[in-house]
Motif scaffolding. Structure first.
Motif, PDB file in Angstrom:
ATOM      1  N   ARG A 280     -13.789  14.733 -84.443  1.00  0.00           N
ATOM      2  CA  ARG A 280     -13.630  15.601 -85.337  1.00  0.00           C
ATOM      3  C   ARG A 280     -13.231  16.941 -85.314  1.00  0.00           C
ATOM      4  O   ARG A 280     -12.323  17.525 -85.845  1.00  0.00           O
ATOM      5  N   VAL A 281     -13.800  17.461 -84.373  1.00  0.00           N
ATOM      6  CA  VAL A 281     -13.379  18.737 -83.933  1.00  0.00           C
ATOM      7  C   VAL A 281     -12.188  18.846 -83.535  1.00  0.00           C
ATOM      8  O   VAL A 281     -11.394  19.914 -83.238  1.00  0.00           O
ATOM      9  N   VAL A 283      -9.467  17.439 -84.353  1.00  0.00           N
ATOM     10  CA  VAL A 283      -8.471  17.594 -85.718  1.00  0.00           C
ATOM     11  C   VAL A 283      -8.330  19.185 -85.825  1.00  0.00           C
ATOM     12  O   VAL A 283      -7.028  19.594 -85.803  1.00  0.00           O
ATOM     13  N   LEU A 284      -9.343  20.047 -85.566  1.00  0.00           N
ATOM     14  CA  LEU A 284      -8.987  21.322 -85.559  1.00  0.00           C
ATOM     15  C   LEU A 284      -8.402  21.785 -84.266  1.00  0.00           C
ATOM     16  O   LEU A 284      -7.787  22.730 -84.387  1.00  0.00           O
ATOM     17  N   GLY A 315     -14.894  24.406 -87.596  1.00  0.00           N
ATOM     18  CA  GLY A 315     -15.906  23.074 -87.341  1.00  0.00           C
ATOM     19  C   GLY A 315     -17.034  23.212 -86.416  1.00  0.00           C
ATOM     20  O   GLY A 315     -16.740  24.013 -85.312  1.00  0.00           O
TER      21      GLY A 315
END
Lengths: 381, 381
Positions: A280-281, A283-284, A315
């Motif tokens: 998820r992180v 993605v950033l 994030g």
């Protein structure tokens, strides 16, 4: 040459060897596959060879007339894979190097080249045969191959370094930014078998050959496989399948001295939770420089992952962990961490560190012994 | 703005609308998705609009505070799709146009743009609402869309021409080389429903909008869908989903006069057998000009497919068929034949021809009424 076999047998075997056909052949015959009958055993063998990687398979067929020819790999594959599930007959006119393929309602005529023009697979005349456990090779390749360099200019680093030692196998790969080392001891049973290993064998096998070897061994199943090698070549000989690989030249780095023996900080964490949060992180992080900052918090027994791309997004993920050694802020390339975490399959992993600028090590807890070294990224505070 | 809903609900709906986000947005806000609460129904709506195609979906959520914002589509999608299966909360600070996404262990802050800057979806004020059967739209799109031109310079031919008539729907697409026409009569039940169709509606809908409509209607299931349109726009309004499409300008060719009414030759053939054989000879045809020669043999009640690429290969397939009208040699682009055969799902098809240089027609036997016209290719004898 004249033989028949079921369509799916021919299609499967063609598909398998065709992976060694050169993508951009330097000579027309290198775009072809060599088909041969074996003279006695009722087998047909198929061979593809791009001068570096060679694959050969044998399969039983009804042979009416012996012979050999080479035929264009892509055309032959594309047609045979689309034939109906029925008996396929291949009839070769050696004078014209033309093959006629018959199946169901179809008749296909393919122009080939004489078998005599096809380059011979390398033969290893000297050197003894070793038998290595298939499971160990698969575990070693799986745990290391991902860390090899993709950049062809990095030469010896584009391969996996393999050591065959009396006590077991060691596989290592590095692209200069991270290093994966897999150690696989022989089982008592394996170690008790007749001379299976040659002390001091150290070779660097190209990544592409290992990817194909992996595929071949997945079909091959358990047991041992015969391995033969000299200075320049390695040959893996299964019962029906053979793979030859030209080895990579050059001195492989002395990687073991890069791995720290002691660590100040240690984090034990559930692997899948760690992977999910990193993805998820990522993605950033992908928006910027792939850097994830990890804050290790001994008091709260947790780690926090943070990515900040000013003006766009930020994030943060907080994960429970067993932390020992104190608090630390350290940053990594998130892709490198994910690569290492995905190459293992244990429930938990351990991350060991010394300072924000010295090598960290990731290891699975249980399972195959993998040591994955990653350099942290220096961040401005 | 403040709402919560299950992760999979948000992920699915974001994935659905994001298909209308411009690939190369001409303005930053067109890279965003509009999120709105509906003020009363406890629904959140998501809207994406590239100024041609617009998609809006609604889904129930626990709304704590009403409001609206636009957020970057790709970032939002990539993060939400990777969140664990748990409740997701979105908290928006309207002053700073910043959203905070909370789920499990993660906290993500995304910078957005005010909802007021997002372009409005086109509204159709005049024009009555029609209700069209979902099944009929799906059959029409499926049977025609593949024949539309891909080349953007062909303008009106890049869409599907749709006629809504009192007795049913007609869909047509052509790229200048082939033409597909699908006629779908209303069922008695459908025809008996209150004014559902508008006589003389003729519009050309862009292929991209129809592909998305197909996706939407597959989820929508059976029944009728409301359709509204004016000179420039068409709006499909489902219960939870809406799609708006800017129509293509320009006069659509008068295709019906291209379809011959009488044929001299007629071949009835099993569709899958025909497809299989064409796919095999296509492997060879692909080497050259994609031309397959078809020899129609009334005496033996069969057709032969042949491709010859001199110096490389030659292929021939003989297939049983019901042949009427005599013998004929005719050639086609094999890809065009395959496209038409794959757009239908009946057991048998019928191929009707007059001369080797005049249009041929392929039709399914049974099923949806599709007329697929293909121009033969002239070959030197």
């Amino acid at each position: 040459m004249y033989f028949s076999c079921p369509q799916n047998v021919l299609a499967t075997n063609l598909g398998f060897v065709s992976r060694a056909v050169a993508a951009r052949p330097s000579h027309p015959i290198l775009a072809n596959i060599l088909l041969e009958t074996d003279g006695e055993g009722g087998n047909v063998s198929l061979t593809a060879f791009d001068l570096n990687l060679g694959i050969q398979v044998k399969f039983p067929a009804v042979i009416t007339q012996e012979g050999s020819i080479t035929l264009p790999s892509r055309l032959l594959n594309d047609i045979v894979s689309r034939l109906p599930e029925a008996e396929v007959t291949l009839q070769v006119d050696l004078d014209t190097s033309t093959a006629v393929l018959l199946c169901g309602s179809g008749r296909y005529e393919l122009r080939g080249l004489p078998a005599a023009e096809f380059p011979q697979l390398p033969q290893i005349s000297q050197g003894q045969i070793s038998y290595l456990p298939v499971e160990a090779i698969l575990a070693g390749v799986n745990g290391s191959l991902f860390a090899a360099a993709n950049d062809e200019t990095k030469r010896v680093l584009t391969g996996v370094h393999v050591k065959v030692q009396p006590q077991g196998l060691e596989f290592a790969a590095t692209d200069g930014h991270r290093l994966a080392v897999v150690e696989i001891p022989y089982s008592e049973e394996e170690a008790a078998l007749p001379p299976q290993a040659v002390a001091n064998l150290e070779v660097t096998v190209p990544a592409r050959a290992l990817r194909e070897l992996e595929r071949m061994l997945h079909h091959y199943g358990e047991g041992m496989i015969a391995v033969q090698f000299d200075e320049t070549q390695m040959v893996f000989q299964g019962v029906q399948q053979m793979l030859t690989a030209r080895l990579l030249d050059g001195v492989y780095p002395d990687y073991n001295r890069l791995i720290p023996q002691q660590f100040k900080y240690q984090v034990t964490i559930e692997r899948k939770t760690f992977v999910g949060a990193l993805e998820r992180v990522a993605v950033l992080a992908d928006q910027k420089n792939n850097i994830v900052k990890i804050t290790i918090d001994e008091l709260n027994q947790e780690i926090a992952l943070a990515v900040d791309t000013p003006e766009v997004a930020a994030g943060k993920e907080s994960l429970p962990a067993q932390v020992a050694g104190g608090n630390l802020e350290i940053a990594f390339n998130v892709k490198y961490l994910l690569d290492g975490l995905k190459a293992v399959n244990t429930t938990d992993v351990i991350l060991q560190m010394n300072t924000p600028t010295s090598p960290a090590v990731l290891k699975p807890i249980g399972g195959t012994k993998i040591t994955y070294l990653v350099m942290p990224v220096q961040i401005r505070v």
